[in-house]
Design a protein around this motif. Sequence first.
Motif, PDB file in Angstrom:
ATOM      1  N   PRO A  51       0.821  -1.210   0.000  1.00 34.04           N
ATOM      2  CA  PRO A  51       0.000   0.000   0.000  1.00 34.04           C
ATOM      3  C   PRO A  51       0.857   1.262   0.000  1.00 34.04           C
ATOM      4  O   PRO A  51       1.976   1.253   0.510  1.00 34.04           O
ATOM      5  CB  PRO A  51      -0.809  -0.112   1.293  1.00 34.04           C
ATOM      6  CG  PRO A  51      -0.019  -1.009   2.170  1.00 34.04           C
ATOM      7  CD  PRO A  51       0.785  -1.903   1.288  1.00 34.04           C
ATOM      8  N   LYS A  52       0.299   2.324  -0.586  1.00 32.17           N
ATOM      9  CA  LYS A  52       1.006   3.601  -0.636  1.00 32.17           C
ATOM     10  C   LYS A  52       0.001   4.733  -0.480  1.00 32.17           C
ATOM     11  O   LYS A  52      -1.003   4.773  -1.194  1.00 32.17           O
ATOM     12  CB  LYS A  52       1.735   3.719  -1.987  1.00 32.17           C
ATOM     13  CG  LYS A  52       2.824   4.746  -1.989  1.00 32.17           C
ATOM     14  CD  LYS A  52       4.117   4.138  -1.465  1.00 32.17           C
ATOM     15  CE  LYS A  52       5.178   5.221  -1.331  1.00 32.17           C
ATOM     16  NZ  LYS A  52       5.816   5.279  -0.047  1.00 32.17           N
ATOM     17  N   ASN A  53       0.249   5.625   0.464  1.00 35.39           N
ATOM     18  CA  ASN A  53      -0.588   6.806   0.685  1.00 35.39           C
ATOM     19  C   ASN A  53      -2.070   6.478   0.880  1.00 35.39           C
ATOM     20  O   ASN A  53      -2.943   7.187   0.379  1.00 35.39           O
ATOM     21  CB  ASN A  53      -0.435   7.805  -0.471  1.00 35.39           C
ATOM     22  CG  ASN A  53       0.991   8.268  -0.641  1.00 35.39           C
ATOM     23  OD1 ASN A  53       1.693   8.491   0.338  1.00 35.39           O
ATOM     24  ND2 ASN A  53       1.437   8.373  -1.874  1.00 35.39           N
ATOM     25  N   GLY A  54      -2.366   5.391   1.579  1.00 35.67           N
ATOM     26  CA  GLY A  54      -3.761   5.038   1.862  1.00 35.67           C
ATOM     27  C   GLY A  54      -4.458   4.305   0.731  1.00 35.67           C
ATOM     28  O   GLY A  54      -5.673   4.141   0.754  1.00 35.67           O
ATOM     29  N   TRP A  55      -3.695   3.841  -0.259  1.00 37.90           N
ATOM     30  CA  TRP A  55      -4.255   3.083  -1.389  1.00 37.90           C
ATOM     31  C   TRP A  55      -3.584   1.721  -1.468  1.00 37.90           C
ATOM     32  O   TRP A  55      -2.361   1.615  -1.353  1.00 37.90           O
ATOM     33  CB  TRP A  55      -4.054   3.840  -2.699  1.00 37.90           C
ATOM     34  CG  TRP A  55      -4.899   5.065  -2.747  1.00 37.90           C
ATOM     35  CD1 TRP A  55      -4.538   6.328  -2.346  1.00 37.90           C
ATOM     36  CD2 TRP A  55      -6.252   5.151  -3.172  1.00 37.90           C
ATOM     37  NE1 TRP A  55      -5.594   7.192  -2.506  1.00 37.90           N
ATOM     38  CE2 TRP A  55      -6.655   6.500  -3.015  1.00 37.90           C
ATOM     39  CE3 TRP A  55      -7.181   4.229  -3.659  1.00 37.90           C
ATOM     40  CZ2 TRP A  55      -7.938   6.935  -3.338  1.00 37.90           C
ATOM     41  CZ3 TRP A  55      -8.450   4.671  -3.993  1.00 37.90           C
ATOM     42  CH2 TRP A  55      -8.822   6.007  -3.831  1.00 37.90           C
ATOM     43  N   PHE A 107       5.397  -2.220   5.296  1.00 36.83           N
ATOM     44  CA  PHE A 107       4.960  -0.928   4.772  1.00 36.83           C
ATOM     45  C   PHE A 107       4.787   0.045   5.922  1.00 36.83           C
ATOM     46  O   PHE A 107       4.698  -0.355   7.086  1.00 36.83           O
ATOM     47  CB  PHE A 107       3.675  -1.052   3.939  1.00 36.83           C
ATOM     48  CG  PHE A 107       2.549  -1.797   4.606  1.00 36.83           C
ATOM     49  CD1 PHE A 107       1.702  -1.159   5.507  1.00 36.83           C
ATOM     50  CD2 PHE A 107       2.328  -3.146   4.329  1.00 36.83           C
ATOM     51  CE1 PHE A 107       0.664  -1.850   6.120  1.00 36.83           C
ATOM     52  CE2 PHE A 107       1.290  -3.831   4.933  1.00 36.83           C
ATOM     53  CZ  PHE A 107       0.453  -3.190   5.831  1.00 36.83           C
ATOM     54  N   ASP A 108       4.763   1.309   5.595  1.00 41.43           N
ATOM     55  CA  ASP A 108       4.653   2.371   6.593  1.00 41.43           C
ATOM     56  C   ASP A 108       3.239   2.433   7.149  1.00 41.43           C
ATOM     57  O   ASP A 108       2.271   2.328   6.390  1.00 41.43           O
ATOM     58  CB  ASP A 108       5.023   3.708   5.927  1.00 41.43           C
ATOM     59  CG  ASP A 108       5.287   4.793   6.943  1.00 41.43           C
ATOM     60  OD1 ASP A 108       4.356   5.115   7.724  1.00 41.43           O
ATOM     61  OD2 ASP A 108       6.405   5.321   6.958  1.00 41.43           O
ATOM     62  N   ASP A 149       0.775   4.572   5.465  1.00 42.26           N
ATOM     63  CA  ASP A 149       0.236   4.110   4.192  1.00 42.26           C
ATOM     64  C   ASP A 149      -0.980   3.195   4.377  1.00 42.26           C
ATOM     65  O   ASP A 149      -1.907   3.214   3.577  1.00 42.26           O
ATOM     66  CB  ASP A 149       1.316   3.364   3.388  1.00 42.26           C
ATOM     67  CG  ASP A 149       2.383   4.320   2.868  1.00 42.26           C
ATOM     68  OD1 ASP A 149       2.018   5.426   2.425  1.00 42.26           O
ATOM     69  OD2 ASP A 149       3.561   3.957   2.917  1.00 42.26           O
ATOM     70  N   TRP A 150      -0.947   2.371   5.436  1.00 43.73           N
ATOM     71  CA  TRP A 150      -2.028   1.412   5.678  1.00 43.73           C
ATOM     72  C   TRP A 150      -1.861   0.809   7.062  1.00 43.73           C
ATOM     73  O   TRP A 150      -0.739   0.683   7.544  1.00 43.73           O
ATOM     74  CB  TRP A 150      -1.980   0.289   4.632  1.00 43.73           C
ATOM     75  CG  TRP A 150      -3.282  -0.420   4.445  1.00 43.73           C
ATOM     76  CD1 TRP A 150      -3.688  -1.538   5.120  1.00 43.73           C
ATOM     77  CD2 TRP A 150      -4.330  -0.093   3.538  1.00 43.73           C
ATOM     78  NE1 TRP A 150      -4.929  -1.917   4.676  1.00 43.73           N
ATOM     79  CE2 TRP A 150      -5.357  -1.040   3.702  1.00 43.73           C
ATOM     80  CE3 TRP A 150      -4.522   0.909   2.595  1.00 43.73           C
ATOM     81  CZ2 TRP A 150      -6.538  -1.032   2.964  1.00 43.73           C
ATOM     82  CZ3 TRP A 150      -5.688   0.924   1.864  1.00 43.73           C
ATOM     83  CH2 TRP A 150      -6.682  -0.036   2.055  1.00 43.73           C
TER      84      TRP A 150
END
Length: 151
Positions: A11-15, A120-121, A124-125
């Motif tokens: 995931p990246k930036n909530g996607w 993942f950060d 991001d999720w």
Amino acid sequence: MSKLKLIFEIPKNGWLPTSLKTSDFELNFNVSKIPENPTDKLCESLILALNSIESEICWNMEPECYFFELKPSGKIIELNISKSGGITEHRILIYKQTGDFESVILPMYRSLKKFNTLEFDKADWEKIDQIKLNKLTELITERKNYLQQRL
């Protein structure tokens, strides 16, 4: 019976890039974690399905949505996938699969387990709630043991 494959990428930036594949259907989409986390909702839905309760997950793509409905009936589980212009808009059924524990529930469960191991950060999720995932794992193990005892 076509075994489904559910793939979650980083995931990246909530996607969250997601794809669902069977032998005769493929769906690729980026899902938002707003208004609710769909990976957590999928975990809850699988718990409900294993307890013979119907449920649905909204995969929000802002503004469009996909809805995955799980409808258990005895040993059979129906998966309906609908598309909508928005959360409250009219839905159009785009795919339907009837299967069992091994072909519907297990692949989704394995996808969630694999997703929770990805790095993942947190911005991001969110990882799947560990208490829910542990409960699901317990139910999956019980079902597998039950099915093996019947052989």
